[in-house]
Scaffold this motif. Structure first.
Motif, short mmCIF file in Angstrom:
data_model
loop_
_atom_site.label_atom_id
_atom_site.label_comp_id
_atom_site.label_asym_id
_atom_site.label_seq_id
_atom_site.Cartn_x
_atom_site.Cartn_y
_atom_site.Cartn_z
N ILE A 15 0.94 -1.30 -0.06
CA ILE A 15 0.11 -0.74 -0.51
C ILE A 15 0.69 0.83 -0.01
CG2 ILE A 15 -2.10 1.30 1.63
CD1 ILE A 15 -2.97 -1.48 0.21
N HIS A 97 -1.20 -6.55 -1.75
CA HIS A 97 -1.30 -8.31 -2.24
C HIS A 97 -1.74 -8.26 -3.40
CE1 HIS A 97 -1.14 -12.40 -1.75
NE2 HIS A 97 -0.80 -12.08 -0.92
N PHE A 101 -8.43 -9.81 -3.90
CA PHE A 101 -9.26 -8.73 -4.29
C PHE A 101 -8.24 -8.14 -5.94
CE2 PHE A 101 -11.06 -8.87 -0.45
CZ PHE A 101 -12.14 -9.00 -0.34
N SER A 126 -1.29 -6.19 2.18
CA SER A 126 -2.73 -6.10 1.93
C SER A 126 -3.01 -4.95 2.62
CB SER A 126 -3.13 -6.90 1.56
OG SER A 126 -3.69 -7.32 2.98
N ALA A 127 -4.28 -4.64 2.30
CA ALA A 127 -4.48 -3.10 3.20
C ALA A 127 -5.09 -3.78 4.45
CB ALA A 127 -5.77 -2.90 2.72
N TRP A 168 -14.57 -5.39 1.92
CA TRP A 168 -13.63 -4.37 0.78
C TRP A 168 -14.52 -3.69 0.56
CZ3 TRP A 168 -7.97 -5.85 0.56
CH2 TRP A 168 -7.96 -6.36 1.99
N TYR A 208 -12.20 3.43 7.07
CA TYR A 208 -10.59 3.08 7.49
C TYR A 208 -9.72 3.32 6.20
CZ TYR A 208 -5.53 0.65 7.14
OH TYR A 208 -4.10 0.42 7.66
N GLU A 209 -8.89 4.13 5.90
CA GLU A 209 -8.22 4.07 4.16
C GLU A 209 -6.38 4.32 4.96
OE1 GLU A 209 -9.37 7.54 2.42
OE2 GLU A 209 -11.14 6.25 2.37
N SER A 210 -6.03 3.46 4.75
CA SER A 210 -4.06 3.68 4.74
C SER A 210 -4.34 4.70 4.71
CB SER A 210 -3.71 2.22 4.93
OG SER A 210 -2.57 1.72 5.27
N MET A 212 -0.74 6.07 2.11
CA MET A 212 0.12 5.47 0.94
C MET A 212 1.21 6.35 1.50
SD MET A 212 -2.61 5.02 -2.25
CE MET A 212 -3.30 6.74 -2.28
N ALA A 236 -10.75 3.66 -2.21
CA ALA A 236 -9.86 3.40 -1.05
C ALA A 236 -10.42 2.57 0.21
CB ALA A 236 -8.40 4.35 -0.84
C1 LIG Z 1 -9.45 -3.93 -5.56
S1 LIG Z 1 -8.81 -4.13 -3.75
C2 LIG Z 1 -6.97 -3.79 -4.06
C3 LIG Z 1 -6.63 -5.13 -2.61
C4 LIG Z 1 -6.01 -5.00 -2.88
N1 LIG Z 1 -4.64 -6.05 -4.01
C5 LIG Z 1 -4.51 -4.99 -0.95
O1 LIG Z 1 -3.77 -6.41 -1.10
O2 LIG Z 1 -5.83 -4.31 -0.63
C6 LIG Z 1 -9.58 -2.58 -3.42
C7 LIG Z 1 -9.71 -2.68 -1.98
O3 LIG Z 1 -9.16 -2.62 -1.07
C8 LIG Z 1 -8.96 -1.53 -0.57
N2 LIG Z 1 -8.20 -0.71 -0.45
C9 LIG Z 1 -7.07 -0.55 -0.91
N3 LIG Z 1 -6.54 0.05 -0.76
C10 LIG Z 1 -6.70 0.97 0.55
C11 LIG Z 1 -6.14 1.49 1.16
N4 LIG Z 1 -5.02 2.61 0.82
N5 LIG Z 1 -6.60 1.69 2.95
C12 LIG Z 1 -7.72 0.78 2.83
N6 LIG Z 1 -7.97 0.25 2.04
C13 LIG Z 1 -7.53 0.01 0.93
C14 LIG Z 1 -10.33 -1.11 -0.11
O4 LIG Z 1 -11.37 -1.99 0.05
C15 LIG Z 1 -11.00 -1.33 -1.94
O5 LIG Z 1 -11.79 -1.18 -2.66
#
Ligand SMILES: C[S@@+](CC[C@H](N)C(=O)[O-])C[C@H]1O[C@@H](n2cnc3c(N)ncnc32)[C@H](O)[C@@H]1O
Length: 260
Positions: A15, A97, A101, A126-127, A168, A208-210, A212, A236
């Protein structure tokens, strides 16, 4: 069967790419004849481009406003497979990851293996991994359930309120298309209604939004389920729902197990 010449390795950029990219992923990106990447920020893009200049290409341009995401995913698979068919040692870097998803990565590996090519995936951060660290959640405490938000409602999943729940893609609830800006979630009340069947409506959940980028703080907005429809959700956003009920352990059984 002998492996054919081209190959695919799928890696995750995490992330927060600066810091989350593993040494193993980094080495594969550097060594590739062709790198495709799907990352969500310019810092990650810069890191990948610098690791393998001239051979790295973003696939994010395949997303288009209003286009079905599934159509874009199939095009991504085609691009990865064509590179492998052309004999290239291909690396695909997806954010987070790469197998969480992430339909195109799993599918490209599956189809290539069926054709006799070497194709594999390395894990990434991953998130959900970030959530455990940043929200201070240990999934061992109550147990933890994890669903895609739309699938959670459409499939009528029944959550266990004695365990934590992670949902998610809550910010794209009910939407199969792509949008550059935040989505208009016209059917979001169905999501809230489904949750309200299992949790008290004043139960506090976390949007929650981690973060970046290094030095930035994550978004951790705690709101009651009944107020979720007024909250700002982005693509996100991940929703974390703590357990609303306590587990009732069978202490007699525990005692018996420990005595065996
Ligand atoms: C298509 S999925 C990809 C997930 C990604 N492959 C992972 O390993 O986290 C997209 C979803 O991941 C989650 N996500 C992606 N970025 C994020 C962040 N910065 N903080 C929290 N959740 C996040 C959200 O639920 C978002 O809708």
């Amino acid at each position: 069967m002998d492996s054919k010449k081209g190959s695919l390795v799928v890696v995750g950029s995490g992330i927060k790419t600066v810091g989350h990219l593993t040494q193993e992923a980094l080495a594969w990106i550097k060594a590739a004849d062709k790198v495709f990447y799907v990352v969500s920020d310019p810092v990650a893009e810069g890191v990948i481009q610098r690791l393998n200049p001239g051979k790295s290409e973003s696939l994010t341009g395949l997303y288009e406003e209003g286009k079905r995401r599934m159509e874009t995913y199939e095009q991504m698979i085609e691009r990865m497979m064509a590179s492998v068919h052309a004999g290239m040692r291909t690396c695909a870097a997806y954010y987070g990851h790469p197998g969480v998803f992430a339909y195109p990565t799993h599918m490209a590996i599956k189809r290539l293996r069926k054709q006799g090519y070497e194709a594999f995936m390395l894990p990434g951060i991953s998130a959900e991994d970030c959530l455990f660290a940043e929200l201070g959640v240990d999934p061992a405490t109550t147990g933890c359930q994890s669903y895609e938000a739309t699938a959670f409602v459409i499939n009528g999943h029944v959550p266990n309120p004695k365990a934590a729940l992670i949902l998610w893609q809550v910010g794209v609830f009910g939407r199969g298309d792509y949008s550059r800006s935040n989505y208009q979630l016209k059917g979001f009340h169905y999501f809230v209604e489904h949750l309200a069947k299992f949790y008290p409506t004043d139960h506090k959940v976390c949007i929650y939004e981690s973060a970046m980028f290094p030095g930035c703080k994550p978004r951790e907005d705690w709101v009651a389920i009944q107020d979720l429809d007024k909250a700002r959700l982005t693509p996100a956003s991940t929703l974390y729902i703590p357990a609303s009920e306590r587990a009732t352990p069978n202490l007699e059984l525990l005692k018996l197990l420990e005595s065996l």
